[in-house]
Scaffold this motif. Structure first.
Motif, PDB file in Angstrom:
ATOM      1  N   THR A   1      32.960  29.781  45.893  1.00  0.00           N
ATOM      2  CA  THR A   1      33.101  29.523  47.334  1.00  0.00           C
ATOM      3  C   THR A   1      33.098  30.780  48.194  1.00  0.00           C
ATOM      4  O   THR A   1      32.987  30.683  49.411  1.00  0.00           O
ATOM      5  CB  THR A   1      34.408  28.757  47.602  1.00  0.00           C
ATOM      6  OG1 THR A   1      35.491  29.460  46.965  1.00  0.00           O
ATOM      7  CG2 THR A   1      34.344  27.352  47.061  1.00  0.00           C
TER       8      THR A   1
ATOM      9  N   PHE B   1      37.459  23.901  53.082  1.00  0.00           N
ATOM     10  CA  PHE B   1      36.168  24.081  53.751  1.00  0.00           C
ATOM     11  C   PHE B   1      36.174  23.395  55.109  1.00  0.00           C
ATOM     12  O   PHE B   1      35.678  23.937  56.109  1.00  0.00           O
ATOM     13  CB  PHE B   1      35.058  23.518  52.868  1.00  0.00           C
ATOM     14  CG  PHE B   1      33.686  23.612  53.471  1.00  0.00           C
ATOM     15  CD1 PHE B   1      33.083  24.842  53.670  1.00  0.00           C
ATOM     16  CD2 PHE B   1      32.987  22.476  53.838  1.00  0.00           C
ATOM     17  CE1 PHE B   1      31.814  24.942  54.226  1.00  0.00           C
ATOM     18  CE2 PHE B   1      31.719  22.555  54.389  1.00  0.00           C
ATOM     19  CZ  PHE B   1      31.128  23.790  54.586  1.00  0.00           C
TER      20      PHE B   1
ATOM     21  N   VAL C   1      32.875  20.380  48.411  1.00  0.00           N
ATOM     22  CA  VAL C   1      32.285  20.973  49.606  1.00  0.00           C
ATOM     23  C   VAL C   1      31.219  20.053  50.186  1.00  0.00           C
ATOM     24  O   VAL C   1      31.119  19.883  51.403  1.00  0.00           O
ATOM     25  CB  VAL C   1      31.693  22.361  49.276  1.00  0.00           C
ATOM     26  CG1 VAL C   1      30.934  22.925  50.467  1.00  0.00           C
ATOM     27  CG2 VAL C   1      32.806  23.316  48.868  1.00  0.00           C
TER      28      VAL C   1
END
Length: 470
Positions: free
Chosen positions: A36, A290, A414
């Motif tokens: 990430t 996120f 995500v």
């Protein structure tokens, strides 16, 4: 008087190596972080390679897909070539691929090197964990899993801030350069701590099972990733294909002598709950940070550094509650711990639908700390209960399957958060961007109904021997 006797009685030494567990936790942290950390650096990468920011997404998704596709075969590789050798080679491969990413001349080569990096990282996950769990007693399972849980909690939370700071101060290529000293330290630790002597099992690889499983993962992740692109027929086709391939893989594994996965482990109720409904839980909690970053940056207009710094409040909640997670699980049991952590986690996500740009920053921080605390409790409970009733002879099979399902949940996190953001902004319209990102928390929280039902169906005493004191 019995409690006095219990206190003065010498405690047994743990049945697992703490240094080895810390080494594996470090490897897991590195693998999770690289999944990430590139997100906040995407605009800088796009500017250098002269593409749109969203055009960098293949470098992010490619890494996650490579991890998810390679994990199913990692257990077989470790059994065939040895845990120690596999771990050391995977660390070396990850480090070398990181150097290649730092030197990538264009986006195409960056994507290619990221895929290699993901494959190498995938080998570290189940291989390292099985090295720790191979000799652990049931009463030590909670303690052992505590070491192996924090990387999955911390890395996705600090990655946005860390990636933003490194990009602003040093440049995005240093994200990969900094992997080199960490990889070298892991290699030295692996050579010293991972056991050398081990019995290796030379079984043939279930090639058809692997190809069908890999196809399932690619189609499922691709389908969820494309949800935001407005192509419903392509999404439906990919999702239907993933279900078909999964059914074919499961059917074939019940008929082959040496299947890629042993379906027998899914008959264990606690393992099934920890991995099937637990994967949806992991999807939500890995997608939430996120969505927090999107709300703060695109919704509130904060800088990348400010948004990343605020998301670290989730890490503060994770870390702050960590010493209490084991006592909480011992007190409440797995079933009640899961139910209450899921309910509290869903409530905290829904609360963000009412958070505005004018909401006091301390109030937002408190809400993030609470969200981090409850997700830490739930994560620890799921990661432990899934192995609570697995017999020792099925542990390698259970480990490989659970690692695959966990990574699929992480890869989908995500994508699901992005799809929820697209749905929310689509409903709110271009003139109410902030409202759109706030609405995105509603469908994400709604997904927690699935693990909640799974937790409620567990027996009250599920995994009870794993919560017993030594």
């Amino acid at each position: 008087m019995s409690w006095i006797v219990d206190r003065i009685r010498p405690r047994e030494a743990p049945s697992f190596s703490r240094p080895l567990a810390l080494l594996v936790a470090g490897a897991l942290f590195l693998e999770n972080l690289d999944g990430t950390v590139l997100q906040t650096a995407a605009p800088a990468v796009a500017q250098e390679f002269e593409v749109a920011p969203e055009g960098v997404s293949p470098a992010i998704v490619g890494y996650l897909l490579a991890v998810a596709v390679a994990i199913p075969v990692a257990g077989w590789v470790a059994e065939r070539f040895g845990t120690r050798r596999t771990f050391l080679v995977s660390v070396a491969g990850f480090t070398a691929a990181s150097v290649a990413c730092a030197l990538a001349p264009n986006l195409l080569w960056l994507c290619a090197f990221r895929i290699v990096q993901g494959v190498a990282g995938a080998m570290m996950i189940p291989v390292g964990r099985i090295a720790v769990l191979r000799s652990v007693r049931p009463t030590d399972l909670l303690a052992a899993m505590a070491y192996l849980t924090w990387p999955s909690l911390i890395a996705p939370v600090i990655a946005p801030f860390l990636g933003g700071v490194i990009t602003d101060v040093l440049g995005w290529r240093w994200i990969f350069v900094l992997n080199v000293p960490i990889g070298m330290a892991l290699a030295v630790g692996g050579a010293l701590l991972v056991p050398r002597a081990e019995h290796r099992i030379r079984t043939p690889l279930d090639r058809w099972g692997y190809l069908l499983t890999a196809g399932t993962v690619v189609c499922l992740t691709g389908g969820v990733e494309l949800l935001r692109d407005g192509r419903p027929w392509l999404v439906a086709t990919l999702l239907l294909l993933s279900v078909t391939l999964a059914a074919a893989a499961a059917h074939g594994m019940t008929r082959r002598e040496h299947p890629l996965f042993v379906p027998e482990v899914l008959r264990i109720r606690t393992f099934r709950a920890g991995n099937l409904s637990g994967s949806v839980y992991r999807l939500v909690i890995t997608g939430a940070p996120f969505l927090f970053v999107l709300l703060f940056q695109a919704g509130f207009g904060w800088s990348a550094a400010a948004a990343g710094a605020m998301v670290t409040a989730v890490f503060a909640g994770n870390l702050g509650i960590k010493p209490l997670t084991t006592p909480i699980i011992r007190l409440l049991g797995f079933r009640r711990t899961l139910v209450w952590s899921i309910v509290a986690g869903g409530a905290s996500l829904l609360a963000f639908a009412g958070v505005h740009a004018s909401t006091p920053v301390p109030a937002i921080a408190v809400l993030l700390v609470f969200s981090g605390a409850v997700r830490s409790i739930g994560f620890s409970a799921y990661n432990t209960v899934m192995f609570a009733d697995v017999p020792r002879d099925l542990l390698p099979a259970a480990n490989g399957l659970s690692a695959t399902l966990q990574q699929v949940g992480t890869a989908l996190g995500v994508a699901a958060a992005a799809a929820a953001a697209g749905l929310g902004t689509g409903i709110a319209g271009p003139e109410a961007v902030e409202l759109g990102y706030r609405l995105a928390f509603v469908p994400l929280a709604g997904l927690l109904v699935i693990p909640l039902v799974g937790a409620l169906r567990l027996p009250a005493a599920a995994g009870g021997h794993a919560t017993a004191r030594r």
